[in-house]
Design an enzyme around this catalytic site. Structure first.
Site, PDB file in Angstrom:
ATOM      1  N   ASP A 210      -7.418  18.259  13.395  1.00  0.00           N
ATOM      2  CA  ASP A 210      -7.320  18.804  12.035  1.00  0.00           C
ATOM      3  C   ASP A 210      -5.928  19.391  11.840  1.00  0.00           C
ATOM      4  O   ASP A 210      -5.587  20.396  12.470  1.00  0.00           O
ATOM      5  CB  ASP A 210      -8.407  19.877  11.879  1.00  0.00           C
ATOM      6  CG  ASP A 210      -8.257  20.673  10.601  1.00  0.00           C
ATOM      7  OD1 ASP A 210      -7.627  20.161   9.654  1.00  0.00           O
ATOM      8  OD2 ASP A 210      -8.769  21.812  10.561  1.00  0.00           O
TER       9      ASP A 210
ATOM     10  N   ASP B  22      -8.635  23.171   7.752  1.00  0.00           N
ATOM     11  CA  ASP B  22      -9.908  23.405   7.056  1.00  0.00           C
ATOM     12  C   ASP B  22     -11.125  23.171   7.951  1.00  0.00           C
ATOM     13  O   ASP B  22     -12.272  23.255   7.499  1.00  0.00           O
ATOM     14  CB  ASP B  22     -10.002  22.527   5.788  1.00  0.00           C
ATOM     15  CG  ASP B  22     -10.016  21.036   6.112  1.00  0.00           C
ATOM     16  OD1 ASP B  22      -9.903  20.673   7.315  1.00  0.00           O
ATOM     17  OD2 ASP B  22     -10.110  20.228   5.172  1.00  0.00           O
TER      18      ASP B  22
ATOM     19  N   ASP C 193      -8.228  15.093  10.153  1.00  0.00           N
ATOM     20  CA  ASP C 193      -7.622  14.340   9.050  1.00  0.00           C
ATOM     21  C   ASP C 193      -6.637  13.296   9.580  1.00  0.00           C
ATOM     22  O   ASP C 193      -6.380  13.229  10.788  1.00  0.00           O
ATOM     23  CB  ASP C 193      -6.953  15.299   8.055  1.00  0.00           C
ATOM     24  CG  ASP C 193      -6.118  16.365   8.759  1.00  0.00           C
ATOM     25  OD1 ASP C 193      -5.424  16.010   9.733  1.00  0.00           O
ATOM     26  OD2 ASP C 193      -6.184  17.545   8.353  1.00  0.00           O
TER      27      ASP C 193
ATOM     28  N   ASP D 204     -20.048  -1.904   8.871  1.00  0.00           N
ATOM     29  CA  ASP D 204     -21.212  -1.036   9.035  1.00  0.00           C
ATOM     30  C   ASP D 204     -22.502  -1.777   8.661  1.00  0.00           C
ATOM     31  O   ASP D 204     -22.552  -2.479   7.643  1.00  0.00           O
ATOM     32  CB  ASP D 204     -21.019   0.164   8.095  1.00  0.00           C
ATOM     33  CG  ASP D 204     -21.988   1.286   8.343  1.00  0.00           C
ATOM     34  OD1 ASP D 204     -21.964   1.856   9.433  1.00  0.00           O
ATOM     35  OD2 ASP D 204     -22.777   1.604   7.420  1.00  0.00           O
TER      36      ASP D 204
ATOM     37  N   GLU E 258     -21.269  -4.300  13.238  1.00  0.00           N
ATOM     38  CA  GLU E 258     -22.270  -3.364  13.758  1.00  0.00           C
ATOM     39  C   GLU E 258     -23.634  -3.957  13.407  1.00  0.00           C
ATOM     40  O   GLU E 258     -24.173  -3.738  12.322  1.00  0.00           O
ATOM     41  CB  GLU E 258     -22.139  -1.971  13.120  1.00  0.00           C
ATOM     42  CG  GLU E 258     -23.055  -0.968  13.810  1.00  0.00           C
ATOM     43  CD  GLU E 258     -23.742   0.039  12.909  1.00  0.00           C
ATOM     44  OE1 GLU E 258     -24.263   1.036  13.441  1.00  0.00           O
ATOM     45  OE2 GLU E 258     -23.786  -0.146  11.674  1.00  0.00           O
TER      46      GLU E 258
HETATM   47  C1  GLC Z   1     -24.087   2.971  10.689  1.00  0.00           C
HETATM   48  C2  GLC Z   1     -23.157   4.110  11.050  1.00  0.00           C
HETATM   49  C3  GLC Z   1     -23.924   5.378  10.953  1.00  0.00           C
HETATM   50  C4  GLC Z   1     -24.396   5.552   9.527  1.00  0.00           C
HETATM   51  C5  GLC Z   1     -25.204   4.359   9.067  1.00  0.00           C
HETATM   52  C6  GLC Z   1     -25.360   4.336   7.589  1.00  0.00           C
HETATM   53  O1  GLC Z   1     -25.099   2.825  11.610  1.00  0.00           O
HETATM   54  O2  GLC Z   1     -22.604   3.877  12.300  1.00  0.00           O
HETATM   55  O3  GLC Z   1     -23.169   6.481  11.357  1.00  0.00           O
HETATM   56  O4  GLC Z   1     -25.170   6.709   9.415  1.00  0.00           O
HETATM   57  O5  GLC Z   1     -24.575   3.147   9.410  1.00  0.00           O
HETATM   58  O6  GLC Z   1     -24.141   3.992   6.977  1.00  0.00           O
END
Ligand code: GLC
Length: 562
Positions: free
Chosen positions: A37, A41, A45, A223, A284
């Site tokens: 950071d 805050d 970042d 994601d 993912e």
């Molecule tokens: C994926 C991300 C996770 C998030 C989810 C919803 O699994 O890695 O952190 O909560 O998607 O976007």
């Protein structure tokens, strides 16, 4: 580190992977809110990342993947995006982003950004417009709005549950004040799912890809890449008891791994191919087996997919041998590299997970009242050995920030500090993922262990972390940080990323023994020390004693006779 060292290291990184760099790269995951950071805050970042790039260069990673820093109300720590093409003021500005990319590229480090296409934030202008426009509108058709069941539409359209617990549907109040339609959210209420059968949604995301590609990013981590397409008619589905909520253990789920999802990535593949420099997509996609995961990396789709079957394998030699062999076979069959990963921002850190003594379903987390809490010393020993195995495997490996410090899961966070929607949506029944997201300790003596100049930290850091601080470990050649540095340097020097794995016979069943090129790797996952073969130890995760390898220890050797 002196500047000639930096220049040398940058040269080595930028010249090494070359074409299709992602086949062998070691990619370091930055969770921006917890990395460093600069503003004070209490939330990390982008300038904080830029300030530590030399530490990452020294660690020896090839690329960084940053979890979301785009505009977001932060209901799910940034995985609820309100504007896909801007930086949230919490993390800085687009100018800070450009500066970070330039500074990383100057050091030969590539940058991968997170893309969240399954859902937006409920604060996204499209969702706000959908609420205002009402049933049947083009605005609602970008999301999955449906009428409820029951006489007055008072029941959700189907029985799906949110990954974070509770129903996957929320009912809206229409403009006239009456209860109205329901919208689907596989995650939190604040994360409405897009309707990917709508061409407008597809076109929107093509634009988002181009926006970041034009800014020079080297790729995207995608994601929930198995969730975009839902089965026609949204049929009811009841998961088996204790199922992995992200679908890792289940073959047929109407919202995970629907075949149509692959066309989206074929489209994106073509867009990335228009750009120079081998830009890459990483999925993912939580699937039960390497074969099913490999569907995401067929030649015209993504380039990498996280190997969750590997991450989810317990500390057991037979199971590890099997998942490693299966992964290499399954990914090679589609011409893709295998990837390897042990930790990320959604799972219990492997320095704790590998020593849990009770079942711990994915996403549940561990906290003060969890059964089977790990012994820290045992967990760390196993984690170091597991990492030494992972970094010797051919393909690409992912490291999650803090694992290079041997950080354990923060188990004793006070309830009042927890922020994961899982915690709230299950009424505290599941602790969720905050324990792996605690801000990093950089210094033993500064406020917030050097995470933030003011001492603020969005989650409290355990007092035991002073001794784990980065600056402490830099001074100690026996530290986990130095173990990672030396494993990564040897991995590069011996070309292990594009090597070939050969299992070695002649060891007990509970020992992993393999060769990758000139390097022999032995990991003792059994219950008794074993004799080591003749050879030079180039890395060891713990002391070897009189030519023997203790339990939960791994070594890399050269000069071992075949
Ligand atoms: C994926 C991300 C996770 C998030 C989810 C919803 O699994 O890695 O952190 O909560 O998607 O976007």
């Amino acid at each position: 580190m002196t500047s000639p060292d930096i220049a040398e290291r940058a040269d080595a990184l930028s010249s090494r992977p070359g074409a299709e760099w992602w086949r062998t790269a070691v990619i370091y995951q930055i969770y921006p809110r917890s990395f460093a950071d600069s503003s004070g805050d209490g939330i990390g970042d982008l300038p904080g990342v830029t300030a530590h790039l030399d530490d990452l260069l020294e660690l020896g990673v090839d690329a960084l993947w940053l979890s979301p820093f785009q505009r977001s109300p932060q209901k799910d720590a940034g995985y609820d995006v309100a504007d896909y093409c801007d930086v949230d003021p919490l993390f800085g500005t687009l100018a800070d982003f450009d500066e970070m990319v330039q500074a990383a590229h100057d050091r030969g480090i590539r940058i991968i950004v997170d893309l969240v296409p399954n859902h937006s934030s409920d604060q996204h202008e499209w969702f706000q417009a959908a609420l205002a426009a009402g049933p049947g509108s083009a605005e609602r058709a970008r999301y999955l709005f449906r009428e409820g069941k029951g006489e007055h539409g008072e029941l959700p359209p189907n029985n799906w549950e949110s990954v974070f617990g509770g129903p996957a549907w929320t009912r809206v109040v229409e403009a006239d004040g009456a209860p109205g339609q329901w919208y689907l959210h596989l995650f939190d209420t604040s994360q409405p799912d897009f309707d990917w059968s709508n061409e407008e949604v597809r076109e929107k995301f093509r634009g988002v890809l181009r926006f970041w590609l034009d800014r020079g990013v080297d790729g995207f981590r995608v994601d929930v890449a198995h969730g975009l397409i839902k089965a026609d008619g949204l049929p009811d589905y009841t998961p088996p008891v204790e199922a992995d909520s992200m679908g890792g253990g289940e073959p047929d789920v109407p919202y995970w791994g629907q075949p149509g999802v692959h066309d989206v990535y074929r489209d994106w593949h073509r867009i990335l191919a228009e750009y120079d420099g081998d830009r890459a997509l990483c999925a993912e996609a939580w699937r039960p087996t390497p074969d099913e995961t490999a569907l995401w990396v067929r030649p015209d789709e993504m380039h990498q997919a996280f190997n969750f079957p590997y991450l989810q394998t317990e500390w057991d030699a037979a199971h590890l041998r099997s998942v490693i062999s299966e992964s290499i076979r399954a990914f090679a069959a589609v011409g893709a590299p295998s990837t390897w990963v042990l930790s990320n921002h959604d799972v219990v850190r492997h320095a704790s997970r590998l020593a849990l003594t009770a079942e711990n379903p994915q996403g549940h987390g561990i906290g003060p009242l969890s059964p089977g809490k790990p012994i820290a010393e045992l967990g760390l020993r196993r984690a170091r050995a597991a990492t030494a195995v992972m970094l010797a495997l051919p393909g690409s490996a992912y490291i999650y920030q803090g694992e290079e410090l041997g950080l354990p899961e923060a188990i004793d966070l006070p309830d009042s500090a927890r922020q994961d929607p899982t915690w709230f949506r299950t009424g505290g029944e599941r602790y969720g993922r905050d324990g792996c997201r605690v801000p990093l300790p950089w210094s033993a003596t500064e406020p917030a262990y050097g995470f933030s100049p003011t001492g603020a930290a969005w989650l409290p850091q355990p007092s035991s972390w002073a001794t784990l601080a980065h600056e402490v470990q830099v001074q100690d050649r026996a530290s986990t940080l130095w173990l990672y540095r030396s494993l990564l340097a040897a991995r590069r020097a011996f070309g292990l990323g594009d090597g070939t794995l050969e299992w070695l016979g002649g060891y007990p069943d509970d020992v992993l023994a393999f060769r990758n090129g000139n390097v022999t790797v032995i990991a003792n996952i059994g219950s008794a020390s074993i004799p080591l073969p003749q050879g030079d130890v180039i890395a060891a995760t713990g002391p070897t004693v009189d030519g023997t390898l203790p339990v939960d220890t791994a070594v890399w050797l050269v000069g071992v006779q075949a």
